[in-house]
Structures are given as structure tokens and as C-alpha cells.
Write a protein that holds these residues in place. Structure first.
Motif, short mmCIF file in Angstrom:
data_model
loop_
_atom_site.label_atom_id
_atom_site.label_comp_id
_atom_site.label_asym_id
_atom_site.label_seq_id
_atom_site.Cartn_x
_atom_site.Cartn_y
_atom_site.Cartn_z
N THR A 65 0.84 -1.19 0.00
CA THR A 65 0.00 0.00 0.00
C THR A 65 0.88 1.24 0.00
O THR A 65 0.47 2.30 -0.45
CB THR A 65 -0.92 0.03 1.23
N ASP A 66 2.08 1.13 0.54
CA ASP A 66 3.02 2.24 0.55
C ASP A 66 4.39 1.61 0.34
O ASP A 66 4.71 0.60 0.99
CB ASP A 66 2.95 2.91 1.95
N ARG A 68 7.07 2.21 1.42
CA ARG A 68 7.90 2.13 2.63
C ARG A 68 7.65 0.83 3.40
O ARG A 68 8.53 0.31 4.07
CB ARG A 68 7.61 3.34 3.53
N PHE A 69 6.45 0.29 3.29
CA PHE A 69 6.18 -1.00 3.94
C PHE A 69 7.05 -2.09 3.32
O PHE A 69 7.48 -3.02 3.99
CB PHE A 69 4.72 -1.40 3.79
N GLU A 72 10.97 -1.36 4.27
CA GLU A 72 11.31 -1.65 5.67
C GLU A 72 11.25 -3.15 5.91
O GLU A 72 10.26 -3.80 5.56
CB GLU A 72 10.25 -0.97 6.54
N ARG A 77 12.10 -5.52 12.78
CA ARG A 77 11.75 -4.44 13.67
C ARG A 77 10.58 -4.81 14.59
O ARG A 77 10.48 -4.32 15.70
CB ARG A 77 11.34 -3.25 12.80
N LEU A 78 9.73 -5.67 14.10
CA LEU A 78 8.51 -5.98 14.85
C LEU A 78 8.51 -7.45 15.26
O LEU A 78 9.16 -8.28 14.62
CB LEU A 78 7.29 -5.71 13.98
N PRO A 79 7.73 -7.76 16.31
CA PRO A 79 7.59 -9.17 16.67
C PRO A 79 6.98 -9.95 15.50
O PRO A 79 6.24 -9.37 14.69
CB PRO A 79 6.61 -9.15 17.85
N LEU A 82 3.19 -9.59 14.66
CA LEU A 82 2.76 -8.34 14.04
C LEU A 82 3.28 -8.21 12.61
O LEU A 82 2.56 -7.79 11.71
CB LEU A 82 3.26 -7.14 14.86
N LEU A 85 1.22 -10.09 10.33
CA LEU A 85 -0.07 -9.47 10.01
C LEU A 85 0.06 -8.42 8.91
O LEU A 85 -0.91 -8.15 8.19
CB LEU A 85 -0.66 -8.82 11.27
N LEU A 86 1.25 -7.83 8.80
CA LEU A 86 1.44 -6.83 7.74
C LEU A 86 1.33 -7.47 6.35
O LEU A 86 0.89 -6.86 5.40
CB LEU A 86 2.81 -6.17 7.87
N GLN A 89 -1.89 -7.41 4.21
CA GLN A 89 -2.61 -6.16 4.42
C GLN A 89 -1.87 -5.02 3.72
O GLN A 89 -2.36 -4.48 2.74
CB GLN A 89 -2.67 -5.86 5.92
N THR A 90 -0.70 -4.70 4.23
CA THR A 90 0.06 -3.63 3.60
C THR A 90 0.99 -4.21 2.54
O THR A 90 1.35 -3.55 1.60
CB THR A 90 0.90 -2.89 4.65
N ILE B 181 -4.23 -2.46 11.32
CA ILE B 181 -3.41 -2.40 10.10
C ILE B 181 -4.28 -2.04 8.90
O ILE B 181 -3.92 -1.22 8.06
CB ILE B 181 -2.68 -3.75 9.88
N ARG B 185 -3.49 1.35 6.94
CA ARG B 185 -2.49 0.89 5.98
C ARG B 185 -2.07 1.96 4.97
O ARG B 185 -1.05 1.83 4.31
CB ARG B 185 -2.97 -0.36 5.25
N ASP B 186 -2.86 2.99 4.85
CA ASP B 186 -2.45 4.07 3.94
C ASP B 186 -1.71 5.18 4.68
O ASP B 186 -1.41 6.22 4.11
CB ASP B 186 -3.68 4.65 3.22
N TYR B 188 1.50 5.32 6.63
CA TYR B 188 2.68 4.57 7.08
C TYR B 188 3.22 5.05 8.43
O TYR B 188 3.40 4.24 9.35
CB TYR B 188 3.76 4.64 5.99
#
Lengths: 576, 202
Positions: A65-66, A68-69, A72, A77-79, A82, A85-86, A89-90, B181, B185-186, B188
Motif C-alpha cells: 500500500t506504501d 515504505r512498507f 522496511e 523491527r517488529l515481533p 505483528l 499481520l502486515l 494487508q500492507t 493495520i 495501511r495508507d 505509514y
């Protein structure tokens, strides 16, 4: 991953949902399972309202979606929970699905409107070319065995012939042989892509089904007799050994060798069978000039059926002295005949010297001991398949002359049979498939005009004669012939031009191009074109003992003499 | 009457449709926490639910004098804390209401009135409210401006997760993260802030 795969397939769960796209730009499907569970070329089913859509995955694309997701590394960085879950979605995967067919299923069986709908549509609806799109969020799932059977048919060991299995789930994918032979078709692939095995399997299917006759021009003597695979050193059964009397091995000339197998008969061509048309088709090969046609027509007119042998008997340039001591053409010379017949003597002499190459062919005989040519045609008419091996006669002139002559005869015969069947409302002639190996030799741009095959590909469908072209360089084959090919089955192809040639004239070319380039050599083929309901890459069936057992059944296989001896208690060596 | 209605944490000072402020005495301050779910019982039998978004302790003249003094005897400090004239202010964000036994994640039709009692919800009520109708009430939180939304979310999710897990429901928290999320999600920077904050809970 294998476990995951199993779960997805067994439960037939959706793998995603439609998020956008269209008929022109293909559908976009958001994947809800890990991308590794779906492969390019996967056959997917989309249910939307009362319609069911069938499509082909042509690409998988990673998206976010971006950006940057994606940049990164969220896993660091995250458990894990989590970060997981990204994904989806992202961070997501989109499938590019080319919709090909759709079918109206009507209301759910048992629902209120079903009975009324069923009365309006008493027969099961057939799939039609896709003309609309599924709605947003319509669930997408991988096709199961029933879906594939609905589109490609269910193997019946007769007309519907299994050529392979889907790549992910291994469901059988079949080819309708009756439809296959209604138009010309082609099997392509680079050397070692497995096209010869595939061709053998399809020919075995055709011979077993028994509704067609096949004439195989076998340039390398590999279809009839048993041979050894150059890659695996395993024995490769030939068609003659498996089908016995249903296949006749024919050798060109008296010297053709089929290894342990005897030829059923040898093909010698009577010179009286050669017409001026046969020679004219060789114009380019023999470098004939424009006057040749005039001379040939005079020869036929003047000398009748025997023109070829009589022309061969004439001496080129023979002179003698007349009563006046002048040098004049001898009575048995070409020039003498030319003067008599009123054609230019120089042209006739030029033609005679150019025909020398043809006249020296020892399979062209003055009178044949057998009715070779007629026997080939009679066999085919009666549904006996013929494998014609060229043996030692491997140059272009041999291929051109013999294939042209034979196919011309066949064309005339089938044309007559068809016309007779119209007149008498009799039985239609048996469909004939002419199999041309190394087809680019006969069907390249330069040669296509010299052969009768382009005519067969173009026009002979009406008379039940079609071609099956087997070749490794489809780009070398004349465009007009390629465009006539109904069914195309292709193994891996490396060359861009070859890929373009196989896809020429088909919709969705750009989507299929990548698929064709990425086929696994020896294992995978792409079926496409008119004869298959939709393009599909498959893992091709193995040409092995199991294949033969499935096709013939154990009891039908004719036994070899060695096997009979062994079953009677004699060791194979004892028979020597 | 359930147990939680026995734990009043303050009385309403002022309210509007979106949020209300309750005053409480310092000795009552031990129970309410940032992100906790609380409610106001209305006369018509309905309840208005809210999340504690801020707890504010204001100064008064006496505190200023004491702070500027050189040394403060401990009994002065205790007296000022427990007998001060100004209450501790608890800011509550309205996130839903209950009427006729049904829960809604919408803003209440009318705000509560001044001097209505504010009660802290117990685990059972927290589970019931957060379980009802998806995660719709997140929108009220995400709409907040000039407030540490991430911290509020983490504080609330930590309490709700513990309450759900006590009842054996381990999926609620994952679903909540997934919902956040999806909602963010849009955006960041904001989502990463939320996720970084949530990372502390793991």
C-alpha cells in the motif's frame, strides 16, 4: 509448503478475491494464501452470481500500500506476529488472471428459482468465451478435477485423451482427438523438450481411438520401430510394435532398414505416376525456368502417362549426320522431340538436364513390382496407419518429391471420396492426418510454395485431410501455414521468434509469452489454440510402460515373438 | 447489581457528545488507568461507554505557594493531596452506548449530565463491549487529534487482551491488530508508530 499446498487443495478453499481489472487488462486478484502456493499458468475458477468464470494465472505481482512498507524489513523491527499481520494487508500479492471462459450455472440447485430456470435450460450449459467480468470480491479458487473435466472432458480411452496433468494439483487434462483432427495442428519445442514423445503419445491416442487414419512422414525413422532414448538410454517403444497390423511400416526404396522389424512393404514409385504438376512444384529446388511449364505440358500432351520415362530415355544433345552431311538432332534426342512437338529445343534440353537429378532416384522405377503408392492410399482409406520412412533418402529433393506426390494422390482421393459422399449421401471419408516431422524443411517460406502442404493446411479441412506438424523451429514455418493451425501444443522454446510464431493469431499473446518461455524442458507443455477450450500449461504424461498399459490395457498388447517364446518356456536365446 | 457499579471513580464535571470529563478525589485515583473502559449510567436505563484518554491534575493557589516554599512537611503534602479543593480531572472519550441490553459502537444520542457518576467497567463488561460488533469503536480513537493515540491504543489493547485471554479467547488481540493495520495501511508513519507501541506487548 507441501503440507500447506495439500491443505489448500484438499479443502478447495478460496485463494483470493477479485480486486479489479477487466477483459482487456486481465483480472487482478488479491491473493490470501502464500504466493508459493500458486504458479503462473494455474487454472482458476471464479464464482460470481450465477456465473462461473474460468481463467488462467498469467502473472504474480508483489505489491504494497506504501512503498515504505516494502522497503522496511518489518520482520527485524517488529515481533513475528505483528510482522506476519502486515503481510496480506500492507504487503500483498496480486494475481493477474486472464479470464477465458464462462458458464451460466443458474440458481443454486434446490433454491426457489432453480426449477423454473432448469425448465428453461433443460441441457447443461456449455462454457462460452468470456464476455463479462466477475464482481469485485468474487472468491477465486484453484480448479479441481471436476472443473477441469468440465472444460477439457473426461478421459474415455477413446476420443478424450489425457495428455498430461495440471502442474500444481495433478488433475488430468484431456484433449478431444476428434476435434484435434478437424483442423491442422502443430507440436513444437526445442530439441530435448519432449516433443517427439508427446507426438508419439498423441499418435498412439489417435491410432487407438481408430476414427482417423494417419500418414506419418518419418524423416528419422523414429516413430515405427522401437528405439533407444538418447537422453536416458531407455528403450522407447515404437508404434509398430504396439499396434501390430494396425500400423504399416513403409520404406522408401528397397534399402530402408527398420532394425529388427521387417518393412510391411517398400514404396517404389512408378515413373508413370509422376505428373508435370509434381515437377513444377520442384521448380525452385531444381532451379527450373519459366519455359519449363510449356515444355512439361508439351511432354504430357505428346507422350501421355509415360512422358517421364520416355523423356528419360531421350538423349540430351545427341546428334547425327543427315544425308547431306549436316549435323542434325538424332531421332532419340531431346531436340528431335522438341522440334517435332513444336517447343523450343534449348528449353527442352535445359529441362532434361535439370531433371537428371530426379531421374537418377532409384525409387522411381519404370514399372513397380508392387502397387506401393496405391497400397499406401488404400491402407489409409481403410484406417490402417502408415509410417513412411525415408531411410537413406534424406535430402530436400526426396522429401519434396515423395511427400508432394503422395499427398497429391491423397488429396485427389479424399476429394473424390468427399464429393461422392455428398452425392450419394454415403459415409463420409475417414479423417486423415498427415504427420510431418521436421516440418520446417517442407514448410519454410521458400518451400511452402513448392509443396502441397500449405494447400492442405488451408483448404483440405473440408475434405477431412489435416496436417500434424512436428517441429523445433516454428518461426521457420510459413506464416500462412502457422495461422491455419487449430491446435498448438508447445514444449519449451527459447527463441523469441519461435515463441511469437507459436502464439501468432491467438488472443492473449502477451500473457502467454512468458508462460511459454518458462516451461520446464521435457516435462511441461502449453496447449493452446482452437482445439483446446482454453490455453493451459500442463505436466505432460510420461511415455512409458504405464502409458501403454493405460492406453492398450494389458490384454490388448500384441506379443513379440520373443515374449511368446518366453511364455512357452523357451529362453529368448534359444530362438536364435 | 453487578460489582463494577459499586466502584464509582468520580462524578461528571462537563460533557459533550464526543467526550466528557469527570472529577475525582485523589484517593479515588488508584483504580482508573489510561485506556480503561468506563461508563455512565443514565436515568433512562442506558449506559454510555467511554475510554479514559487523559487524567489531569490541576494546580491551585495553595499548591503554588507550597511548591515555592523551601521545605514542605509531609503532613502538608498529604493534606494537600487528599483534601484539595480542585478534583483530579478524568477525560473520557465516548465510544458507544448500551440501550435495552444492546451495545452500539456509536456516539450516544445525548451526553451524560453533570454530577452523573462514572464507573469503571470490569473484565466481563470489557470483554462484552469489545467483542460486540467488530472493532468499530476504534474509529473514535483514531479520530483523536493532539493526543498520543498510539499510547492510548496500547494501553486499551493491553487491558482488553488480558481480559479476553482470561476467558480463553486468544484471537481477539490478533483481530484487533489486523483491524488497526487495515484502518491505517495508507498512513505509514502512524501505523508504524502504533505497531512499534504494540511491539512492547509481545
Amino acid at each position: 509448503m507441501i503440507e500447506l499446498n495439500k491443505q489448500t487443495f484438499e479443502l478447495n478453499k478460496p485463494i483470493g478475491y477479485v480486486v479489479g481489472g477487466g477483459l482487456e487488462a486481465n483480472l487482478q486478484v488479491r491473493l490470501t494464501v502464500p504466493p508459493q502456493e500458486v504458479q503462473e499458468g494455474a487454472f482458476v475458477v471464479i464464482d460470481s452470481g450465477t456465473w462461473r468464470f474460468y481463467g488462467l494465472v498469467t502473472d504474480l505481482q508483489l505489491g504494497s500500500t506504501d512503498p515504505r512498507f516494502a522497503d522496511e524489513q518489518s520482520e527485524l523491527r517488529l515481533p513475528a506476529g505483528l510482522a506476519g499481520l502486515l503481510h496480506g494487508q500492507t504487503l500483498f500479492t496480486n494475481l493477474n488472471v486472464m479470464p477465458v471462459l464462462m458458464i451460466d450455472r443458474g440458481p443454486e440447485p434446490g433454491s426457489l428459482g432453480y426449477e423454473a430456470w432448469r425448465q428453461e435450460h433443460p441441457e447443461d450449459a456449455a462454457p462460452v468465451t468470456v464476455k463479462t467480468v466477475p464482481s469485485h470480491h468474487a472468491p477465486v479458487r484453484l480448479a479441481d478435477a471436476d472443473d477441469i473435466a468440465q472444460i477439457f472432458g473426461e478421459e474415455d480411452n477413446h476420443n478424450i485423451f489425457c495428455v498430461g496433468h495440471t502442474r500444481e494439483q495433478g488433475h488430468p487434462v484431456c484433449l478431444n482427438l476428434e476435434k484435434l483432427v478437424q483442423r491442422s495442428s502443430g507440436i513444437f519445442g526445442t530439441t530435448g523438450s519432449g516433443k517427439s514423445f508427446l507426438a508419439r503419445m498423441i499418435l498412439a491416442g489417435l491410432i487407438h481411438a481408430g476414427h482417423t487414419a494417419t500418414l506419418i512422414f518419418d524423416m528419422h525413422n523414429e516413430y515405427g520401430p522401437d528405439s533407444i532414448s538418447s537422453d536416458t538410454s531407455q528403450a522407447v517403444p515404437g508404434l509398430k510394435g504396439k499396434f501390430g497390423s494396425r500400423v504399416r511400416l513403409v520404406g522408401l526404396g528397397a534399402k530402408t532398414d527398420f532394425g529388427k522389424l521387417p518393412a510391411d512393404f517398400t514404396l517404389e514409385i512408378a515413373q508413370s505416376d509422376i505428373t508435370s504438376e509434381d515437377i513444377l512444384l520442384l521448380s525452385e529446388e531444381l532451379n527450373l525456368n519459366e519455359t519449363a511449364a510449356t515444355v512439361l505440358s508439351a511432354l504430357e500432351r505428346d507422350l501421355g502417362d509415360q512422358w517421364f520415362s520416355e523423356f528419360a530415355d531421350m538423349r540430351n544433345g545427341a546428334m547425327e549426320q543427315n544425308e547431306d552431311g549436316k549435323s542434325v538432332p538424332a531421332p532419340d534426342s531431346v531436340a528431335f522431340w522438341a522440334n517435332q512437338a513444336g517447343v523450343n529445343a534449348k528449353s527442352a534440353e535445359a529441362l532434361r538436364s535439370k531433371l537428371d537429378r530426379v531421374m537418377r532416384k532409384d525409387y522411381l522405377v519404370r514399372s513397380t513390382a508392387t502397387r506401393g503408392l496405391q497400397e499406401v492410399i488404400d491402407s489409409l482409406e481403410n484406417g490402417i496407419h502408415v509410417i513412411l520412412s525415408f531411410g537413406n533418402y534424406g535430402n530436400d529433393l526426396d522429401y519434396l518429391l515423395v511427400t508432394n506426390l503422395l499427398t497429391r494422390k491423397i488429396r485427389d482421393r479424399w476429394k473424390k471420396l468427399t464429393e461422392d459422399s455428398y452425392k450419394d449421401k454415403g459415409k463420409q471419408p475417414r479423417p486423415l492426418v498427415v504427420v510431418v516431422e521436421e516440418a520446417h524443411k517442407l514448410l519454410n517460406r521458400g518451400m511452402a510454395s513448392q509443396t502441397i502442404f500449405s494447400t492442405i493446411a488451408r483448404e483440405m479441412r473440408k475434405y477431412y485431410v489435416t496436417l500434424l506438424i512436428i517441429d523445433q523451429r516454428p518461426s521457420q514455418i510459413y506464416d500462412e501455414v502457422m495461422s491455419q493451425l487449430g491446435t498448438r501444443i508447445s514444449g519449451s522454446l527459447g527463441d523469441e521468434d519461435d515463441i511469437n510464431a507459436v502464439l501468432s493469431g491467438l488472443p492473449g499473446r502477451s500473457a502467454l509469452r512468458g508462460m511459454l518461455a518458462k516451461l520446464q524442458p521435457k516435462e511441461e507443455v502449453l496447449m493452446l489454440g482452437w482445439g483446446v477450450p482454453m490455453p493451459i500449461p500442463i505436466r505432460s504424461r510420461r511415455y512409458d510402460a504405464r502409458f501403454w498399459q493405460q492406453v492398450l490395457g494389458s490384454q490388448e498388447q500384441p506379443k513379440t515373438i520373443a515374449e511368446i517364446n518366453r511364455s512357452l518356456g523357451f529362453e529368448a536365446d534359444d530362438t536364435d | 447489581m453487578s460489582e463494577e457499579t459499586k466502584i464509582p471513580i468520580g462524578k461528571l464535571l462537563r460533557a459533550d457528545s464526543r467526550q466528557f470529563v469527570a472529577g475525582c478525589r485523589v484517593k479515588e485515583l488508584e483504580t482508573p488507568a489510561l485506556g480503561a473502559l468506563c461508563k455512565v449510567k443514565m436515568e433512562d436505563g442506558s449506559d454510555i461507554f467511554g475510554l479514559i484518554t487523559n487524567i489531569q491534575i490541576n494546580d491551585d493557589g495553595l499548591v503554588k505557594q507550597l511548591v515555592s516554599g523551601l521545605s514542605i512537611p509531609s503532613e502538608y503534602t498529604a493534606d494537600n493531596r487528599y483534601n484539595r479543593n480542585l478534583p483530579v480531572e478524568i477525560y473520557v472519550l465516548a465510544v458507544g452506548f448500551q440501550r435495552a441490553g444492546r451495545l452500539y459502537h456509536r456516539l450516544p444520542p445525548r451526553p451524560p449530565l453533570s454530577l452523573d457518576a462514572l464507573y469503571l467497567c470490569d473484565d466481563a463488561e470489557l470483554v462484552r463491549f469489545t467483542n460486540s460488533g467488530g472493532y468499530g469503536y476504534f474509529r473514535h480513537i483514531l479520530r483523536l487529534e493532539d493526543q498520543p493515540v498510539e499510547e492510548l491504543l496500547v494501553a486499551h489493547l493491553a487491558q482488553a487482551r488480558a481480559a479476553h485471554e482470561l476467558q480463553g479467547n486468544r484471537d481477539w488481540y490478533g483481530g484487533a491488530c489486523q483491524e488497526l493495520i487495515t484502518l491505517l495501511r495508507d498512513d505509514y508513519p502512524r501505523l508504524m508508530n502504533v505497531l512499534n507501541a504494540l511491539a512492547e506487548l509481545e
